[in-house]
Design an enzyme around this catalytic site. Sequence first.
Site, PDB file in Angstrom:
ATOM      1  N   SER A 177       0.832  -1.193   0.000  1.00 11.94           N
ATOM      2  CA  SER A 177       0.000   0.000   0.000  1.00 11.94           C
ATOM      3  C   SER A 177       0.874   1.253   0.000  1.00 11.94           C
ATOM      4  O   SER A 177       1.779   1.386   0.798  1.00 11.94           O
ATOM      5  CB  SER A 177      -0.900  -0.008   1.235  1.00 11.94           C
ATOM      6  OG  SER A 177      -1.659   1.154   1.250  1.00 11.94           O
ATOM      7  N   GLY A 178       0.600   2.147  -0.952  1.00  5.53           N
ATOM      8  CA  GLY A 178       1.360   3.388  -1.034  1.00  5.53           C
ATOM      9  C   GLY A 178       2.574   3.265  -1.929  1.00  5.53           C
ATOM     10  O   GLY A 178       3.348   4.221  -2.056  1.00  5.53           O
ATOM     11  N   THR A 223      -1.688   2.568  -8.114  1.00 10.39           N
ATOM     12  CA  THR A 223      -2.790   3.292  -8.760  1.00 10.39           C
ATOM     13  C   THR A 223      -2.235   4.347  -9.713  1.00 10.39           C
ATOM     14  O   THR A 223      -2.735   4.519 -10.834  1.00 10.39           O
ATOM     15  CB  THR A 223      -3.685   3.936  -7.693  1.00 10.39           C
ATOM     16  OG1 THR A 223      -4.119   2.907  -6.817  1.00 10.39           O
ATOM     17  CG2 THR A 223      -4.874   4.628  -8.304  1.00 10.39           C
ATOM     18  N   ASN A 265      -1.138   5.498   3.123  1.00  9.91           N
ATOM     19  CA  ASN A 265      -1.272   6.137   1.807  1.00  9.91           C
ATOM     20  C   ASN A 265      -2.430   7.126   1.861  1.00  9.91           C
ATOM     21  O   ASN A 265      -3.517   6.790   2.326  1.00  9.91           O
ATOM     22  CB  ASN A 265      -1.550   5.038   0.762  1.00  9.91           C
ATOM     23  CG  ASN A 265      -1.680   5.603  -0.646  1.00  9.91           C
ATOM     24  OD1 ASN A 265      -1.541   6.807  -0.844  1.00  9.91           O
ATOM     25  ND2 ASN A 265      -1.926   4.714  -1.592  1.00  9.91           N
ATOM     26  N   SER A 300      -5.358   5.814  -0.653  1.00 11.94           N
ATOM     27  CA  SER A 300      -5.260   4.367  -0.712  1.00 11.94           C
ATOM     28  C   SER A 300      -6.505   3.755  -1.347  1.00 11.94           C
ATOM     29  O   SER A 300      -7.636   4.124  -1.008  1.00 11.94           O
ATOM     30  CB  SER A 300      -5.077   3.836   0.712  1.00 11.94           C
ATOM     31  OG  SER A 300      -4.933   2.454   0.675  1.00 11.94           O
ATOM     32  N   SER A 301      -6.279   2.837  -2.276  1.00  8.91           N
ATOM     33  CA  SER A 301      -7.431   2.164  -2.895  1.00  8.91           C
ATOM     34  C   SER A 301      -8.004   1.208  -1.867  1.00  8.91           C
ATOM     35  O   SER A 301      -7.298   0.344  -1.361  1.00  8.91           O
ATOM     36  CB  SER A 301      -6.975   1.364  -4.119  1.00  8.91           C
ATOM     37  OG  SER A 301      -6.154   2.151  -4.939  1.00  8.91           O
ATOM     38  N   GLY A 319      -2.859  -2.746  -2.090  1.00 11.32           N
ATOM     39  CA  GLY A 319      -1.536  -3.304  -1.816  1.00 11.32           C
ATOM     40  C   GLY A 319      -1.477  -3.990  -0.467  1.00 11.32           C
ATOM     41  O   GLY A 319      -2.343  -3.821   0.413  1.00 11.32           O
ATOM     42  N   GLU A 328      -0.831  -4.681   3.158  1.00 12.41           N
ATOM     43  CA  GLU A 328      -0.779  -3.669   4.215  1.00 12.41           C
ATOM     44  C   GLU A 328      -0.738  -4.301   5.598  1.00 12.41           C
ATOM     45  O   GLU A 328      -1.319  -5.363   5.851  1.00 12.41           O
ATOM     46  CB  GLU A 328      -1.933  -2.662   4.081  1.00 12.41           C
ATOM     47  CG  GLU A 328      -3.310  -3.227   4.125  1.00 12.41           C
ATOM     48  CD  GLU A 328      -4.361  -2.181   3.728  1.00 12.41           C
ATOM     49  OE1 GLU A 328      -4.025  -1.169   3.104  1.00 12.41           O
ATOM     50  OE2 GLU A 328      -5.530  -2.408   4.071  1.00 12.41           O
TER      51      GLU A 328
HETATM   52  N1  LIG Z   1       5.028   8.033 -10.150  1.00 12.69           N
HETATM   53  C1  LIG Z   1       4.703   8.820  -9.123  1.00 12.69           C
HETATM   54  N2  LIG Z   1       5.053  10.124  -9.155  1.00 12.69           N
HETATM   55  C2  LIG Z   1       4.731  10.930  -8.144  1.00 12.69           C
HETATM   56  N3  LIG Z   1       4.082  10.533  -7.054  1.00 12.69           N
HETATM   57  C3  LIG Z   1       3.698   9.245  -6.959  1.00 12.69           C
HETATM   58  C4  LIG Z   1       3.994   8.320  -7.995  1.00 12.69           C
HETATM   59  N4  LIG Z   1       3.513   7.133  -7.641  1.00 12.69           N
HETATM   60  C5  LIG Z   1       2.910   7.301  -6.401  1.00 12.69           C
HETATM   61  N5  LIG Z   1       3.034   8.563  -6.021  1.00 12.69           N
HETATM   62  C6  LIG Z   1       2.526   9.123  -4.779  1.00 12.69           C
HETATM   63  O1  LIG Z   1       2.300   8.073  -3.884  1.00 12.69           O
HETATM   64  C7  LIG Z   1       0.948   8.065  -3.455  1.00 12.69           C
HETATM   65  C8  LIG Z   1       0.464   6.658  -3.288  1.00 12.69           C
HETATM   66  O2  LIG Z   1       0.424   6.064  -4.529  1.00 12.69           O
HETATM   67  P1  LIG Z   1      -0.756   5.074  -4.941  1.00 12.69           P
HETATM   68  O3  LIG Z   1      -2.021   5.581  -4.482  1.00 12.69           O
HETATM   69  O4  LIG Z   1      -0.598   4.807  -6.372  1.00 12.69           O
HETATM   70  O5  LIG Z   1      -0.366   3.835  -4.107  1.00 12.69           O
HETATM   71  P2  LIG Z   1      -0.970   2.407  -4.177  1.00 12.69           P
HETATM   72  O6  LIG Z   1       0.124   1.470  -4.452  1.00 12.69           O
HETATM   73  O7  LIG Z   1      -2.086   2.405  -5.097  1.00 12.69           O
HETATM   74  O8  LIG Z   1      -1.489   2.178  -2.725  1.00 12.69           O
HETATM   75  P3  LIG Z   1      -2.737   1.418  -2.221  1.00 12.69           P
HETATM   76  O9  LIG Z   1      -2.436  -0.024  -2.296  1.00 12.69           O
HETATM   77  O10 LIG Z   1      -2.930   1.872  -0.849  1.00 12.69           O
HETATM   78  O11 LIG Z   1      -3.829   1.820  -3.085  1.00 12.69           O
HETATM   79  C9  LIG Z   1       0.207   8.825  -4.490  1.00 12.69           C
HETATM   80  O12 LIG Z   1      -0.890   9.466  -3.918  1.00 12.69           O
HETATM   81  C10 LIG Z   1       1.221   9.842  -4.986  1.00 12.69           C
HETATM   82  O13 LIG Z   1       1.224  10.976  -4.128  1.00 12.69           O
HETATM   83 MG   LIG Z   2      -4.093   2.232  -5.027  1.00 14.45          MG
END
Ligand SMILES: Nc1ncnc2c1ncn2[C@@H]1O[C@H](COP(=O)(O)OP(=O)(O)OP(=O)(O)O)[C@@H](O)[C@H]1O
Ligand SMILES: [Mg+2]
Length: 1121
Positions: A117-118, A122, A167, A170-171, A400, A402
């Site tokens: 997660s994070g 996404t 996050n 977070s999804s 992700g 967590e």
């Molecule tokens: N390529 C990137 N460039 C800039 N910031 C990023 C990038 N990837 C992720 N982030 C930052 O990290 C944060 C978390 O990313 P994201 O929501 O994609 O995580 P995740 O893997 O989907 O987590 P979860 O499993 O909780 O959903 C985003 O809100 C963004 O601020």
């Molecule tokens: Mg996500």
Amino acid sequence: MSDEKESGPGSGQYSHLLDEIVGVGDAVLLSTLTEDAFVANLKKRYEAKEIYTYIGNVVVSVNPYKKLKLYSPELMNEYRSRNLFELPPHIYAVADDAYRSMRDHNRDQCIIISGESGAGKTEASKIIMQYVAVVSEKGKDVDQVKKQLLQSNPVLEAFGNAKTNRNDNSSRFGKYMDLEFDFQGNPVGGVITNYLLEKSRVVRQAKGERNFHIFYLLLSCDNEKLLNDLNLVPEPTSYNFLKNDSPPSVNDDDKKEFQLTLNAMNVVGFSDDDVCVVFQLIASILHLGNVAFESVSRPNGIEGCKLAKSTTTNSFSDACALLRADKNRLQKSFTLKKVETRWETVEKSLTKAEAAYVRDALCKAIYDRLFNWLVQRINSSIKIKGKTKKKIIGVLDIYGFEVFDTNSFEQFIINYCNEKLQQVFIELTLRCEQDEYVREGIEWEHVDYFDNSVICDLVDNPKTGVLTLLDDDCLRPGNPTDLAFLRKLNQKCISHAHYESRASRNLLGQHSLGQDCFRLLHYAGKVTYSVNGFLDKNKDFLYRDLSQAMYSCDHPLLKTLFPEGTKKHINYIIQANDDDDDDAPTAFEPSNRIDPALPCDPEHPSLKRPPTAGFQFKASVGELMKNLMAKNPNYIRCIKPNERKQALVFDESLILHQVRYLGLMENVKVRRAGFAYRHQYDQMLMRYKMLGGPKTWPKWVGHPKEGVRHLLKTLGVKKGEYAFGRTKIFIRNPATLFDLEDRRRAKMHDLATLIQKVFKGWLQWRQYQEMRYAATVIASVWKGYQDRTRYNSLRNASIVMQSVWRGWLARREYRAIIFEIRASWAVGIIAKFYYGWKVRKEYRKKFRAIAGPKVIRYLRKYIRYRFLTRLADNLPSKAPFDRKWPPCNPYFQEASSSLREIHHRWRCKLYRERFKTNPALKLVYVEKLQASQTFNGKKASYAESVSQPFRGDYVGLKNDRAWNELAASLNETRVVWADLVMKVNRTNGKTVQRILVITTQSFFVLDARSLRLFYRVSLAHLARVSVSQLADDFFVFHVTKEEAAKKGDYIFQNHHVVEIVTKTRRAVLALSKRNLAVQIANKFEANLGNSPVLVQFSPGGSEPLPAPVCKRRGQQLDILV
Ligand SMILES: Nc1ncnc2c1ncn2[C@@H]1O[C@H](COP(=O)(O)OP(=O)(O)OP(=O)(O)O)[C@@H](O)[C@H]1O
Ligand SMILES: [Mg+2]
């Protein structure tokens, strides 16, 4: 911008992968392969803001927590149609590889994005979708589909994402999205599959976390009217569901995000009404969250509850108003439970805590079902229109891995899902690859890796797996508890290497693990789960009365969201429960659980007990895995750099941990020792056969393996660069493959030119053929026309010439004939003359004495004969009055006169003989003769009367009964003449119609209609008759003096004047043997009423009058005719 990249992808200058200066772009190329070296390389690159690194074709992405200038349409175009290793590592390269593989090789793709997660899953999925949208073709319809696909993200994130401690976005649901393309690679639609939403967040969040974004977005909006309509205040702290132990951080961007969400909903196809009903449900959840209960003691001593007045009446009313619910019914369903048994239904009071539980269950259910409905709506908008054969790129962005301080059922499910994903990765990149080398007979040293299938088995084993044990407990009769479930778990799993609990021998004395907890040693680390709520969450049942209450609401969405609220379905549930369990039901027994994937059809309820959340999740994850395995996988492995969400902070130990559990080292090892690329011989040959010279192009004859060997030899590929497997060729370095591809591309240009050349040649040839054909047609028509014209003119000319020639011939012949006739005539004449001359010469001496008198006699005879025959032929008619007579030679004049006299007499005789046989005819002629003698040359109208027969009785008196009676009474015998006449009045000259009858004895003047007798004058008293010389019709009967003394003379007018006078004369002659005098004059006297009157006729003018005018003036009667 200080934090933007100065080199690499962001700088706009791209070098080959091997030229990359910051660390190593592909970890396969690391000189020493250790965990430290791997992490150090990541760190080096990360610090240089190079967040992407390859392991072969797998992208490792380290979250920068900061917006880098790594993403732009220009950069996307750079990566477009380039080989994976041509440019620095980037998600674009993986997306492009997948897209081209799908478009050009017709292989369905999936992009599996994994990480905790994070870690940035996404974000990565959004980058992929943007890339595909930009590189695919443009067009009105395609753009609309792209827009809808892209805009589905903000909507789902607003409703399905939340701030967690790991996050900020977070999804809280799993998402797998199929992007569907047509054969040209243009997006034509998509399908989103969502997986279990963490709905418990609606009513409770961990410390420092927030509820789903949409609640805050709605409250932050500028639209006061909307908030007023929903009875909301823009203060999250006013709502229990948004309050938290620590005050929720209100995001500054919420306002902006709200607008973006609204726009996105609009693009995705939500009408204003849809948006409104969605917000009504969101607001009603907030209001329901504020509803509190207070305990009351029932008279029977049982504890019950009611709505707590002070705080909640308004919130409850607001919620009811928004849901359009019956307040009493909803209140009852919160505070009472209906217990239905086989024979009766009884109501039981709920305690305050139970009522709160029911309220929360309802709010969770509403939100969860609303979310599923949203996904379905989006799907219906983006679903493929029409029946096109589609290719697919699936993008998986699931919650992700967590680990929280307290982990519950949701984390268990999420982490299980991640275990499964890791398994797919292991399966496809580590195990299958190595197995393939062995299978193909390639020399291979086995690389060890951790296979997490033991953990997956611990969770989903159909007999002893945690999920199975959980389901068993949920469906077990009686009142199963979470702790009982834990005990059972301990019984069955305690010996498992990846399971720990207080019952484990090594942990018996440890207090770090709670009594109600168990721990799983996941691939990504240990996670301690508290079993509290496991059973409830797994059952995921909604109190039956609530479903009914929701179904009975007038809100437009609730009937769709709670279809099981119909009576029919309830009955089924009762029956099912009764059959299962005699103790059931309790207030928390199921009414139903609705699964989005298996929508409940109230009309056709299934007879199976509704599946549990865990069971359904396991099934849908199983489906997902099958789906992913069926497609060509592309990996993005996301790594979280630190736990504090800080930009560009690289926590080496955290990263090392992720590198280990993600199996990245093993991935590098397999990749390094292995081959980058493999292809079946026939496919390899098919793809590169144009490079192998005339032996392989256009067709290789022989075994494909030999073809490939020939191909590689021809191309001069070094021996160590490839290996021959049993069915496949293995190519070690991507560079070799790129080289092949480059050569192929160059050759394809040549081939394209060749095809173009042939095609253009063919096109020209076809055009030439068409033109030639057209020219032939035109020429044939033109020549035909010309020849026809020439032929016609020749034909006409020949006809003219023929006619002239024939005419000339005919004329010549005619002339000859004429000449012959004339000649023969002339010969005759000449012969006659000659013979005459000859005879005369011979007989000259004898002629005068003998022949002369004979000839004269003969001639005379002949001339007489000819006179008589001609006269006989030309005799005039037999009518005696015909004066014609044929002329004759004066020599016969005398004879002709005599013959004429004889002929006339003869025909008179014939004429007369007719009278003998027909006396009536004779009488007619006698009368006509007499009329002629009297009037011929004297009266102008005589000539007209000659041709008219004298009929006598013109009015048919002979057959008239009245006349016959009158005649009999007067002894009159025969009517000589009778007709209508105009009688002239003696005194004024006016005329009146009467019938004049002349008999053999008298003449009568009778009434024209009634035959009443006016006058009867004996013919003996008729002195004379007068008529004019003109062509008029008047006649005057002069009577003798004695008779005149009575009335005077009679003046009549009738058309048959000549006949009347003639017949009257004949009657007078027959009666009294005297000739009646007839006076024909234009002026004469008449006795009209005892005085002589001068009757004068005069013509009316040059033109005859239409009717004669008769006027008396004194002693004169003027008649103008
Ligand atoms: N390529 C990137 N460039 C800039 N910031 C990023 C990038 N990837 C992720 N982030 C930052 O990290 C944060 C978390 O990313 P994201 O929501 O994609 O995580 P995740 O893997 O989907 O987590 P979860 O499993 O909780 O959903 C985003 O809100 C963004 O601020
Ligand atoms: Mg996500």
